[in-house]
Motif scaffolding. Structure first.
Motif, PDB file in Angstrom:
ATOM      1  N   MET A   1      29.376  40.256  59.772  1.00 27.66           N
ATOM      2  CA  MET A   1      28.873  40.358  58.110  1.00 27.66           C
ATOM      3  C   MET A   1      29.570  40.363  57.168  1.00 27.66           C
ATOM      4  SD  MET A   1      26.260  39.340  55.779  1.00 27.66           S
ATOM      5  CE  MET A   1      25.526  40.041  54.689  1.00 27.66           C
ATOM      6  N   SER A   2      30.613  42.116  57.742  1.00 28.19           N
ATOM      7  CA  SER A   2      31.675  42.639  56.702  1.00 28.19           C
ATOM      8  C   SER A   2      32.413  41.744  56.181  1.00 28.19           C
ATOM      9  CB  SER A   2      32.079  43.850  57.547  1.00 28.19           C
ATOM     10  OG  SER A   2      33.169  43.132  58.704  1.00 28.19           O
ATOM     11  N   LEU A   3      32.885  41.132  56.938  1.00 29.39           N
ATOM     12  CA  LEU A   3      33.598  39.537  56.549  1.00 29.39           C
ATOM     13  C   LEU A   3      33.497  39.172  55.095  1.00 29.39           C
ATOM     14  CD1 LEU A   3      35.670  38.387  59.996  1.00 29.39           C
ATOM     15  CD2 LEU A   3      36.842  39.713  58.071  1.00 29.39           C
ATOM     16  N   ILE A   4      32.758  38.564  55.426  1.00 28.81           N
ATOM     17  CA  ILE A   4      31.897  38.372  54.183  1.00 28.81           C
ATOM     18  C   ILE A   4      31.606  38.656  52.902  1.00 28.81           C
ATOM     19  CG2 ILE A   4      29.518  36.778  53.010  1.00 28.81           C
ATOM     20  CD1 ILE A   4      29.986  35.757  56.396  1.00 28.81           C
ATOM     21  N   HIS A   5      31.188  39.894  52.918  1.00 31.30           N
ATOM     22  CA  HIS A   5      30.894  40.837  52.593  1.00 31.30           C
ATOM     23  C   HIS A   5      32.489  41.640  51.363  1.00 31.30           C
ATOM     24  CE1 HIS A   5      29.652  44.829  49.967  1.00 31.30           C
ATOM     25  NE2 HIS A   5      30.349  45.576  51.272  1.00 31.30           N
ATOM     26  N   ASN A   6      33.724  41.239  52.778  1.00 31.53           N
ATOM     27  CA  ASN A   6      34.720  42.035  51.923  1.00 31.53           C
ATOM     28  C   ASN A   6      34.719  40.906  51.248  1.00 31.53           C
ATOM     29  OD1 ASN A   6      34.618  44.345  53.034  1.00 31.53           O
ATOM     30  ND2 ASN A   6      36.205  43.591  54.363  1.00 31.53           N
ATOM     31  N   GLU A   7      35.092  39.646  51.742  1.00 37.55           N
ATOM     32  CA  GLU A   7      35.050  38.044  50.820  1.00 37.55           C
ATOM     33  C   GLU A   7      34.566  38.143  49.851  1.00 37.55           C
ATOM     34  OE1 GLU A   7      37.898  36.358  51.242  1.00 37.55           O
ATOM     35  OE2 GLU A   7      38.549  37.744  52.607  1.00 37.55           O
ATOM     36  N   ARG A   8      33.329  38.160  49.605  1.00 42.25           N
ATOM     37  CA  ARG A   8      32.554  38.431  48.152  1.00 42.25           C
ATOM     38  C   ARG A   8      33.272  39.815  46.818  1.00 42.25           C
ATOM     39  NH1 ARG A   8      26.354  37.123  50.591  1.00 42.25           N
ATOM     40  NH2 ARG A   8      26.624  34.620  50.675  1.00 42.25           N
ATOM     41  N   ILE A   9      33.212  40.667  47.673  1.00 41.83           N
ATOM     42  CA  ILE A   9      33.692  41.633  46.659  1.00 41.83           C
ATOM     43  C   ILE A   9      35.040  41.419  45.535  1.00 41.83           C
ATOM     44  CG2 ILE A   9      34.884  44.316  46.798  1.00 41.83           C
ATOM     45  CD1 ILE A   9      31.323  44.307  46.981  1.00 41.83           C
ATOM     46  N   LYS A  10      36.005  40.538  46.930  1.00 42.52           N
ATOM     47  CA  LYS A  10      37.342  40.850  46.564  1.00 42.52           C
ATOM     48  C   LYS A  10      37.089  39.026  45.282  1.00 42.52           C
ATOM     49  CE  LYS A  10      39.511  40.272  50.530  1.00 42.52           C
ATOM     50  NZ  LYS A  10      40.489  40.242  51.335  1.00 42.52           N
ATOM     51  N   LEU A  11      36.391  38.619  45.103  1.00 42.92           N
ATOM     52  CA  LEU A  11      36.041  37.310  44.538  1.00 42.92           C
ATOM     53  C   LEU A  11      35.636  37.892  43.344  1.00 42.92           C
ATOM     54  CD1 LEU A  11      35.824  33.974  44.161  1.00 42.92           C
ATOM     55  CD2 LEU A  11      33.893  33.939  45.034  1.00 42.92           C
ATOM     56  N   ALA A  12      34.243  38.819  43.571  1.00 39.74           N
ATOM     57  CA  ALA A  12      33.964  39.071  42.126  1.00 39.74           C
ATOM     58  C   ALA A  12      35.204  40.155  41.758  1.00 39.74           C
ATOM     59  CB  ALA A  12      33.217  40.636  42.327  1.00 39.74           C
ATOM     60  N   ALA A  13      35.969  41.033  41.573  1.00 42.36           N
ATOM     61  CA  ALA A  13      36.971  41.255  41.189  1.00 42.36           C
ATOM     62  C   ALA A  13      38.659  40.586  40.585  1.00 42.36           C
ATOM     63  CB  ALA A  13      37.556  42.853  42.925  1.00 42.36           C
ATOM     64  N   ASN A  14      38.225  39.630  41.485  1.00 44.49           N
ATOM     65  CA  ASN A  14      39.277  38.548  41.182  1.00 44.49           C
ATOM     66  C   ASN A  14      38.817  37.833  39.232  1.00 44.49           C
ATOM     67  OD1 ASN A  14      41.778  39.281  42.876  1.00 44.49           O
ATOM     68  ND2 ASN A  14      40.895  37.837  44.552  1.00 44.49           N
ATOM     69  N   ALA A  15      37.820  37.685  39.730  1.00 49.91           N
ATOM     70  CA  ALA A  15      36.702  37.270  38.420  1.00 49.91           C
ATOM     71  C   ALA A  15      36.830  37.629  37.011  1.00 49.91           C
ATOM     72  CB  ALA A  15      35.406  37.143  38.548  1.00 49.91           C
ATOM     73  N   LEU A  16      36.753  39.550  38.020  1.00 52.92           N
ATOM     74  CA  LEU A  16      36.610  40.680  36.496  1.00 52.92           C
ATOM     75  C   LEU A  16      38.229  41.209  35.517  1.00 52.92           C
ATOM     76  CD1 LEU A  16      34.463  42.752  37.808  1.00 52.92           C
ATOM     77  CD2 LEU A  16      34.173  41.613  35.733  1.00 52.92           C
ATOM     78  N   ASP A  17      39.262  40.722  36.715  1.00 57.36           N
ATOM     79  CA  ASP A  17      40.449  40.422  36.881  1.00 57.36           C
ATOM     80  C   ASP A  17      41.369  39.487  36.011  1.00 57.36           C
ATOM     81  OD1 ASP A  17      42.766  42.560  36.909  1.00 57.36           O
ATOM     82  OD2 ASP A  17      43.802  41.076  37.596  1.00 57.36           O
ATOM     83  N   ARG A  18      40.494  38.533  36.576  1.00 62.45           N
ATOM     84  CA  ARG A  18      40.986  37.027  35.196  1.00 62.45           C
ATOM     85  C   ARG A  18      40.929  37.279  33.946  1.00 62.45           C
ATOM     86  NH1 ARG A  18      39.954  34.126  40.498  1.00 62.45           N
ATOM     87  NH2 ARG A  18      38.371  34.015  39.480  1.00 62.45           N
ATOM     88  N   ALA A  19      39.362  37.359  33.859  1.00 59.33           N
ATOM     89  CA  ALA A  19      38.476  37.377  32.424  1.00 59.33           C
ATOM     90  C   ALA A  19      39.571  38.292  31.912  1.00 59.33           C
ATOM     91  CB  ALA A  19      37.097  38.271  32.439  1.00 59.33           C
ATOM     92  N   SER A  20      40.099  39.106  31.970  1.00 61.06           N
ATOM     93  CA  SER A  20      40.879  40.726  31.901  1.00 61.06           C
ATOM     94  C   SER A  20      42.463  39.521  31.031  1.00 61.06           C
ATOM     95  CB  SER A  20      41.237  41.590  32.399  1.00 61.06           C
ATOM     96  OG  SER A  20      42.169  41.787  33.628  1.00 61.06           O
ATOM     97  N   THR A  21      42.689  39.115  31.882  1.00 60.25           N
ATOM     98  CA  THR A  21      43.607  38.430  31.723  1.00 60.25           C
ATOM     99  C   THR A  21      43.659  37.779  30.644  1.00 60.25           C
ATOM    100  OG1 THR A  21      45.228  38.817  33.899  1.00 60.25           O
ATOM    101  CG2 THR A  21      45.849  37.110  32.600  1.00 60.25           C
ATOM    102  N   ALA A  22      42.664  36.743  30.635  1.00 59.27           N
ATOM    103  CA  ALA A  22      41.889  36.220  29.246  1.00 59.27           C
ATOM    104  C   ALA A  22      41.854  37.002  27.922  1.00 59.27           C
ATOM    105  CB  ALA A  22      40.933  34.927  30.053  1.00 59.27           C
ATOM    106  N   CYS A  23      41.454  37.968  28.104  1.00 59.25           N
ATOM    107  CA  CYS A  23      41.413  38.418  26.960  1.00 59.25           C
ATOM    108  C   CYS A  23      42.519  38.827  26.312  1.00 59.25           C
ATOM    109  CB  CYS A  23      40.283  40.036  27.240  1.00 59.25           C
ATOM    110  SG  CYS A  23      39.037  39.845  27.454  1.00 59.25           S
ATOM    111  N   LEU A  24      43.840  39.354  27.040  1.00 62.03           N
ATOM    112  CA  LEU A  24      44.357  39.843  26.383  1.00 62.03           C
ATOM    113  C   LEU A  24      45.606  38.544  26.369  1.00 62.03           C
ATOM    114  CD1 LEU A  24      46.545  42.353  26.602  1.00 62.03           C
ATOM    115  CD2 LEU A  24      47.780  40.959  28.639  1.00 62.03           C
TER     116      LEU A  24
END
Length: 77
Positions: A1-24
């Motif tokens: 279960m922790s692998l799935i949890h970690n991948e979901r966390i990384k996916l959410a963090a990547n989405a936020l970081d891509r949004a920050s790049t788009a803002c820039l």
């Protein structure tokens, strides 16, 4: 279960970081290039202060999104 949890966390963090790049890109680099090439009939001399204020707001938004992405990554197991 922790692998799935970690991948979901990384996916959410990547989405936020891509949004920050788009803002820039959209809020800072796009208007700067448009002003440099005179697209839309306005140049840097005409709207320099407006461009600076708008770019600052977009950079702050990008920074906030990037910091949120870093905070999300703290949830990794």
């Amino acid at each position: 279960m922790s692998l799935i949890h970690n991948e979901r966390i990384k996916l959410a963090a990547n989405a936020l970081d891509r949004a920050s790049t788009a803002c820039l890109t959209v809020g800072v680099l796009g208007p700067l290039v448009a002003a440099l090439y005179g697209v839309g009939g306005t140049g840097l001399a005409d709207r320099g202060i407006l461009l600076a204020i708008g770019s600052l707001c977009w950079m702050l938004a990008a920074g906030a999104l990037h910091l949120m992405a870093r905070r999300v990554l703290r949830g990794l197991i």
